[in-house]
Design a protein around this motif. Structure first.
Motif, PDB file in Angstrom:
ATOM      1  N   ALA B 118       0.965  -1.231   0.146  1.00  0.00           N
ATOM      2  CA  ALA B 118      -0.259   0.105  -0.020  1.00  0.00           C
ATOM      3  C   ALA B 118       0.785   1.302   0.019  1.00  0.00           C
ATOM      4  CB  ALA B 118      -0.905  -0.065   1.146  1.00  0.00           C
ATOM      5  N   ASP B 119       2.146   1.064   0.604  1.00  0.00           N
ATOM      6  CA  ASP B 119       3.024   2.131   0.591  1.00  0.00           C
ATOM      7  C   ASP B 119       3.736   2.534  -0.997  1.00  0.00           C
ATOM      8  OD1 ASP B 119       2.709   2.011   3.126  1.00  0.00           O
ATOM      9  OD2 ASP B 119       4.595   0.964   3.566  1.00  0.00           O
ATOM     10  N   ASP B 120       3.515   1.419  -1.831  1.00  0.00           N
ATOM     11  CA  ASP B 120       3.948   1.739  -3.039  1.00  0.00           C
ATOM     12  C   ASP B 120       3.001   2.637  -4.057  1.00  0.00           C
ATOM     13  OD1 ASP B 120       5.030   1.567  -5.749  1.00  0.00           O
ATOM     14  OD2 ASP B 120       5.181  -0.576  -5.536  1.00  0.00           O
ATOM     15  N   HIS B 121       3.297   3.810  -4.270  1.00  0.00           N
ATOM     16  CA  HIS B 121       2.455   4.680  -5.267  1.00  0.00           C
ATOM     17  C   HIS B 121       3.135   4.695  -6.325  1.00  0.00           C
ATOM     18  CE1 HIS B 121       0.482   5.208  -1.263  1.00  0.00           C
ATOM     19  NE2 HIS B 121       1.545   5.899  -0.764  1.00  0.00           N
ATOM     20  N   THR B 122       4.070   4.039  -6.820  1.00  0.00           N
ATOM     21  CA  THR B 122       4.826   4.312  -8.169  1.00  0.00           C
ATOM     22  C   THR B 122       4.435   3.320  -9.178  1.00  0.00           C
ATOM     23  OG1 THR B 122       6.726   3.286  -7.151  1.00  0.00           O
ATOM     24  CG2 THR B 122       6.654   5.618  -7.190  1.00  0.00           C
ATOM     25  N   THR B 123       4.107   2.034  -8.690  1.00  0.00           N
ATOM     26  CA  THR B 123       3.895   0.835  -9.303  1.00  0.00           C
ATOM     27  C   THR B 123       2.514   0.852 -10.139  1.00  0.00           C
ATOM     28  OG1 THR B 123       5.222  -0.189  -8.085  1.00  0.00           O
ATOM     29  CG2 THR B 123       3.910  -1.435  -9.478  1.00  0.00           C
ATOM     30  N   HIS B 124       2.431   0.804 -11.524  1.00  0.00           N
ATOM     31  CA  HIS B 124       1.275   0.928 -12.196  1.00  0.00           C
ATOM     32  C   HIS B 124       0.898  -0.281 -12.915  1.00  0.00           C
ATOM     33  CE1 HIS B 124       0.657   4.873 -10.620  1.00  0.00           C
ATOM     34  NE2 HIS B 124       1.919   5.408 -11.106  1.00  0.00           N
ATOM     35  N   SER B 125       1.972  -1.010 -13.321  1.00  0.00           N
ATOM     36  CA  SER B 125       1.837  -2.105 -13.718  1.00  0.00           C
ATOM     37  C   SER B 125       2.965  -3.262 -13.546  1.00  0.00           C
ATOM     38  CB  SER B 125       1.531  -1.917 -15.439  1.00  0.00           C
ATOM     39  OG  SER B 125       3.122  -1.904 -15.918  1.00  0.00           O
ATOM     40  N   LEU B 126       2.940  -4.284 -13.837  1.00  0.00           N
ATOM     41  CA  LEU B 126       3.951  -5.215 -13.900  1.00  0.00           C
ATOM     42  C   LEU B 126       5.443  -5.005 -14.134  1.00  0.00           C
ATOM     43  CD1 LEU B 126       3.979  -8.063 -12.422  1.00  0.00           C
ATOM     44  CD2 LEU B 126       3.897  -9.134 -14.900  1.00  0.00           C
ATOM     45  N   LEU B 127       5.220  -4.083 -15.137  1.00  0.00           N
ATOM     46  CA  LEU B 127       6.363  -3.583 -15.653  1.00  0.00           C
ATOM     47  C   LEU B 127       7.201  -2.509 -14.905  1.00  0.00           C
ATOM     48  CD1 LEU B 127       5.273  -3.195 -19.559  1.00  0.00           C
ATOM     49  CD2 LEU B 127       6.286  -4.885 -18.380  1.00  0.00           C
ATOM     50  N   ASP B 128       6.574  -2.181 -14.218  1.00  0.00           N
ATOM     51  CA  ASP B 128       7.267  -1.250 -12.988  1.00  0.00           C
ATOM     52  C   ASP B 128       8.119  -1.853 -12.026  1.00  0.00           C
ATOM     53  OD1 ASP B 128       6.475   1.042 -14.411  1.00  0.00           O
ATOM     54  OD2 ASP B 128       4.300   0.934 -13.153  1.00  0.00           O
ATOM     55  N   HIS B 150       2.959 -14.838 -18.471  1.00  0.00           N
ATOM     56  CA  HIS B 150       2.085 -14.479 -19.792  1.00  0.00           C
ATOM     57  C   HIS B 150       2.370 -12.979 -20.128  1.00  0.00           C
ATOM     58  CE1 HIS B 150       0.160 -15.245 -23.390  1.00  0.00           C
ATOM     59  NE2 HIS B 150      -0.699 -14.387 -23.379  1.00  0.00           N
ATOM     60  N   GLN B 151       2.110 -12.308 -19.349  1.00  0.00           N
ATOM     61  CA  GLN B 151       1.992 -10.685 -19.286  1.00  0.00           C
ATOM     62  C   GLN B 151       3.518 -10.243 -19.546  1.00  0.00           C
ATOM     63  OE1 GLN B 151       0.420  -9.253 -15.811  1.00  0.00           O
ATOM     64  NE2 GLN B 151      -1.818  -9.265 -16.535  1.00  0.00           N
ATOM     65  N   LEU B 152       4.417 -10.583 -18.862  1.00  0.00           N
ATOM     66  CA  LEU B 152       5.848 -10.527 -19.168  1.00  0.00           C
ATOM     67  C   LEU B 152       6.227 -10.880 -20.537  1.00  0.00           C
ATOM     68  CD1 LEU B 152       7.684 -11.260 -15.739  1.00  0.00           C
ATOM     69  CD2 LEU B 152       7.151  -9.083 -16.850  1.00  0.00           C
ATOM     70  N   GLN B 153       5.840 -12.013 -20.952  1.00  0.00           N
ATOM     71  CA  GLN B 153       6.191 -12.580 -22.263  1.00  0.00           C
ATOM     72  C   GLN B 153       5.518 -11.640 -23.334  1.00  0.00           C
ATOM     73  OE1 GLN B 153       7.834 -15.031 -21.270  1.00  0.00           O
ATOM     74  NE2 GLN B 153       8.011 -16.687 -22.978  1.00  0.00           N
ATOM     75  N   GLN B 154       4.492 -11.303 -23.123  1.00  0.00           N
ATOM     76  CA  GLN B 154       3.767 -10.294 -24.025  1.00  0.00           C
ATOM     77  C   GLN B 154       4.515  -8.951 -24.258  1.00  0.00           C
ATOM     78  OE1 GLN B 154       1.758 -12.631 -25.577  1.00  0.00           O
ATOM     79  NE2 GLN B 154      -0.165 -11.101 -25.539  1.00  0.00           N
ATOM     80  N   ALA B 155       5.096  -8.506 -22.779  1.00  0.00           N
ATOM     81  CA  ALA B 155       5.794  -7.304 -23.107  1.00  0.00           C
ATOM     82  C   ALA B 155       7.134  -7.514 -23.502  1.00  0.00           C
ATOM     83  CB  ALA B 155       5.682  -6.709 -21.664  1.00  0.00           C
ATOM     84  N   GLY B 156       7.503  -8.826 -23.981  1.00  0.00           N
ATOM     85  CA  GLY B 156       8.663  -9.013 -24.473  1.00  0.00           C
ATOM     86  C   GLY B 156      10.056  -9.120 -23.530  1.00  0.00           C
ATOM     87  N   MET B 157       9.626  -9.421 -22.164  1.00  0.00           N
ATOM     88  CA  MET B 157      10.424  -9.511 -21.060  1.00  0.00           C
ATOM     89  C   MET B 157      10.970 -10.980 -20.928  1.00  0.00           C
ATOM     90  SD  MET B 157      11.002  -6.426 -19.944  1.00  0.00           S
ATOM     91  CE  MET B 157      10.195  -5.033 -20.637  1.00  0.00           C
TER      92      MET B 157
END
Lengths: 482, 282
Positions: B118-128, B150-157
């Motif tokens: 809850a303290d993390d206000h900067t993450t908006h997606s897995l990519l952060d 799968h999401q990471l895979q889709q993002a090319g990571m």
């Protein structure tokens, strides 16, 4: 004033108290130190046991890189029962590279950070861990730290995967220690409570005789010291010997003083005797001439009545001078018959009328039963003089005691009476002629007695007995003429 | 090696025990993973009693840590039913068949939640969350593993190196705990479990923040081993489907935070199937 100059009365108890306090402190300190070490040791053992109980599970969790299981193991172990002495503040598992694998408080000690980044204490711990070998756990107390740490190698079969760091707060240490410390202090307090009053009493008890002795020794030479209570110290140790020595010294000094006083007195009396005898002889020669001349003159008929009257006056005067001189000239060497028991009994007869006038009780005891080689006249004179003095001094209906006997080849006469007491001053000049206190008489009775006793080689003393009794004691050595 | 020999001994014992019980009606064995159990053993015991009564047969719950172990046991006919994750079911389809799918909020679907502290206000997606510590539920989990992978895979990571460190908690609700205390920077889990936990322990869920919710996927199904006789299969299916019709069943379902069980087909798991295909897991 320095401590060493203090009276023994304070110095002994103070010194004793100091030693007791030091001992009590030392005992307490040793107890406290012991308790401290024991507590540290106990806590270390408990903590190490905790670490030991976890290490096997942690080993397999680390082996499988099962971070969550490792976390659950340490998180569960951190929840100690309230009754447990050892409470865990946090636990950190580090790998051999000294990086955090997992910790119960990941926000403070995040995963994968190196110990070096976690502050000075963890840096110090890191160096300790790096030199640790074997499977033995170790407890680390860091200086000025609010925590203490137990380091348990996570190893099996000599393979070490990392180290479990158990962090304990020292806050729990103090209340636990306070309990033990309080016990130790109580022991010290108890020692003090028992020993200090005892020491103070004993110190005073030991010092008081010494103090009083010292005070009396100081008085010596200035005045006669007050009497020392014999019950003050009745033991026979060194202090007891000191007391005995003091009493001996005092006795010797008193005897010496008495002897000196008696010597002075007898010398004075001897000088007086010589002077009196000298004057008496010098007076006697012209006096005899004068009396002969007056006697001759008396028989001349051509003298006027005035002359006759004058002559008679001169004759009476000269006779008085003669009597006085005769009294001064004590002559014991006159040949006399020896003393018989009857001579002594006669004296009782002689004084009876005088004593009955005052309704006195005469306690008469005469143990002489045979003739004694002493001049009867002199002894009778002594006895009469002493008895007459006693009767004179005795109170009305009082008592006069007379005891005559033989003791160690000496005739012993003791005459005592109750009634008016003589002062020390009076006693000092008692045997001098014309003593000022003499009431009635010419005051030569005791002088004569003294002279006679002296000439017989005897001794006369006067002393106060009890509260109201004067006692004259005469001893005369018996010459064995037979 | 040790594990294998232990398993052999265990199997031997089991054969003996089941041999002795031959005279009695055969026990039906249902496998439960920690993900499904999440610590509610008393509730599971009640459910077991319920099933036993409804089936008229002894029922035994078998607890194993991973889905894979359940599949292995089913292959060995040591397990009759199992509550598997969708990927585990799809992977082991030759050995098991779909029995029923639980209904959550009336539908047999769930979503994957990506959560951070809850303290993390900067993450908006897995990519952060690159280079962070990430918590997965189980390697066989759909929402708790496959979806974020799968999401990471889709993002090319490269999912193998994308995070600095990853670990599995086996239990979805423990993902929430791991993120809440800061052990992990982020985690992926089934929305079903987050919502359930949110009801019972909002103090824990409040310490986390849902970054994103995924598309819908079929709920983890209950499956039967393919070698099970039809009567037992039908009996169990009937009892499960009828749970929502009797009061005791409803009460249990309420506590399980489910609405009931539904008969579904593999179509429900098509998305998962496609994802697995793309990930090369099938």
């Amino acid at each position: 004033m320095s401590f060493m100059n203090l009276s023994y009365r304070y110095k002994v108890p103070l010194w004793g108290s100091f030693l007791i306090v030091v001992s009590a402190l030392a005992v307490s300190a040793s107890f406290m130190l012991n308790a401290y070490n024991k507590l540290e040791n106990d806590l270390a053992i408990e903590s190490e046991q905790l670490g030991y109980s976890l290490k096997s599970n942690l080993f397999s969790a680390m082996l499988q890189d099962d971070v969550w299981r490792a976390f659950e193991i340490i998180a569960e172990a951190s929840q100690r029962p309230a009754s447990a002495r050892v409470h865990v503040e946090s636990m950190v598992v580090v790998d051999n590279a000294l990086r955090v694998v997992v910790s119960t408080h990941p926000k403070e000690t995040p995963m994968l950070t190196t110990m070096g980044e976690l502050g000075a204490e963890f840096r110090e711990l890191a160096t300790r861990i790096s030199v640790m070998s074997g499977e033995q756990a170790k407890t680390v107390y860091l200086r000025h730290s609010k925590h203490y740490y137990s380091l348990t190698p996570i190893s099996k079969d000599n393979t070490r995967l990392g180290t479990l760091v158990i962090v304990h707060s020292r806050d729990v240490f103090l209340p636990l220690y306070a309990d033990s410390a309080w016990d130790a202090l109580s022991v010290g307090g108890l020692i003090l409570a028992i020993l200090l009053p005892f020491n103070w009493y004993w110190g005073q008890r030991m010092a008081l005789p010494l103090v009083q002795l010292a005070a009396r020794m100081e008085q010596l030479g200035k005045k006669w010291p007050e009497k020392l209570d014999p019950a003050l110290y009745e033991y026979h140790d060194e202090l007891g010997s000191l007391f005995e020595a003091y009493h001996h010294l005092l006795k010797d000094l008193k005897a010496k003083e008495t002897l000196e006083a008696r010597m002075v007195q007898s010398e004075r009396l001897a000088a007086l005797g010589q002077l009196a005898a000298g004057i008496a002889h010098e007076i006697n020669n012209p006096l005899s001439g004068m009396l002969t001349a007056i006697d001759t003159l008396k028989y001349h008929t051509d003298t006027s009545p005035l002359t006759q009257k004058t002559i008679a006056l001169i004759e009476r005067g000269l006779n008085q001078v003669k009597e006085t001189v005769a009294a001064l000239l004590v002559e014991s060497k006159v040949k006399s018959r020896t003393l018989t028991p009857q001579d002594i009994e006669d004296v009782l007869m002689l004084i009876s009328p005088m004593s009955s006038r005052k309704a006195l009780h005469i306690a008469w005891h005469n143990s002489i039963s045979e003739e004694i080689g002493l001049p009867a006249t002199c002894i009778r004179q002594i006895l009469i003089n002493l008895l007459m003095n006693a009767i004179k001094a005795a109170a009305h209906q009082g008592e006069v005691a007379c005891d005559i006997g033989i003791e160690a080849a000496q005739l012993r006469i003791s005459v005592s009476n109750n009634g008016k007491m003589l002062t020390e001053e009076q006693i000092a000049h008692l045997f001098e002629p014309f003593a000022a206190f003499s009431e009635g008489g010419h005051g030569l009775g005791l002088w004569v007695t003294y002279q006679v006793v002296q000439q017989l080689g005897g001794n006369i003393t006067v002393s106060r007995e009890m509260k109201d009794r004067m006692n004259f004691r005469v001893t005369i050595p018996i010459e064995n003429e037979t | 090696m040790k594990l294998l020999s232990l398993l052999r001994i265990f199997t031997l014992c089991w054969t003996l025990v089941s041999g002795m019980a031959l005279a009695e009606p055969a026990t039906l064995r249902l496998g439960i993973t920690p993900a499904m159990a999440h610590g509610q053993y008393a509730l599971l015991e009640e459910w077991r009693s319920y099933l036993q009564a409804k089936l008229g047969r002894p029922v035994e719950f078998i607890f194993r840590n991973s889905y894979q172990e359940h599949v292995d046991l089913m292959k060995l006919r040591k397990l009759d039913f199992s509550w598997l994750s969708a990927p585990a079911y799809l992977e082991s389809r030759p050995y098991c068949k779909l029995l029923a799918t639980p209904l959550f909020q009336g539908r047999p679907y769930e979503r994957a939640y990506l959560i951070v502290s809850a303290d993390d206000h900067t993450t908006h997606s897995l990519l952060d969350l690159k280079g962070k510590i990430f918590a997965y539920a189980d390697p066989s989990s759909n929402t708790g593993y496959l979806v974020p992978l799968h999401q990471l895979q889709q993002a090319g990571m490269d999912s193998g190196t994308y995070f600095r460190k990853t670990f599995f908690t086996r239990d979805h609700q423990k993902i929430v705990a791991a993120v809440a205390i800061g052990l992990a920077d982020g985690g992926a889990l089934s929305g079903f479990f987050w919502e359930v936990l949110d009801q019972s322990r909002p103090d824990i869920t409040r310490q986390t923040r849902i970054v994103s919710k995924s598309a819908e996927y079929g709920m983890p199904p209950l499956v039967a081993r393919s070698t099970l006789n039809k009567q037992d299969f039908a009996l169990m299916q009937k009892v499960l489907l009828n749970m929502s019709t009797d009061s005791e069943g409803i009460r249990l379902l309420e506590r399980l935070k489910l609405n009931g069980f539904a008969k579904t087909s593999d179509r429900l798991y098509r998305n998962v199937f496609l994802m697995m295909k793309r990930e090369g897991k099938l």
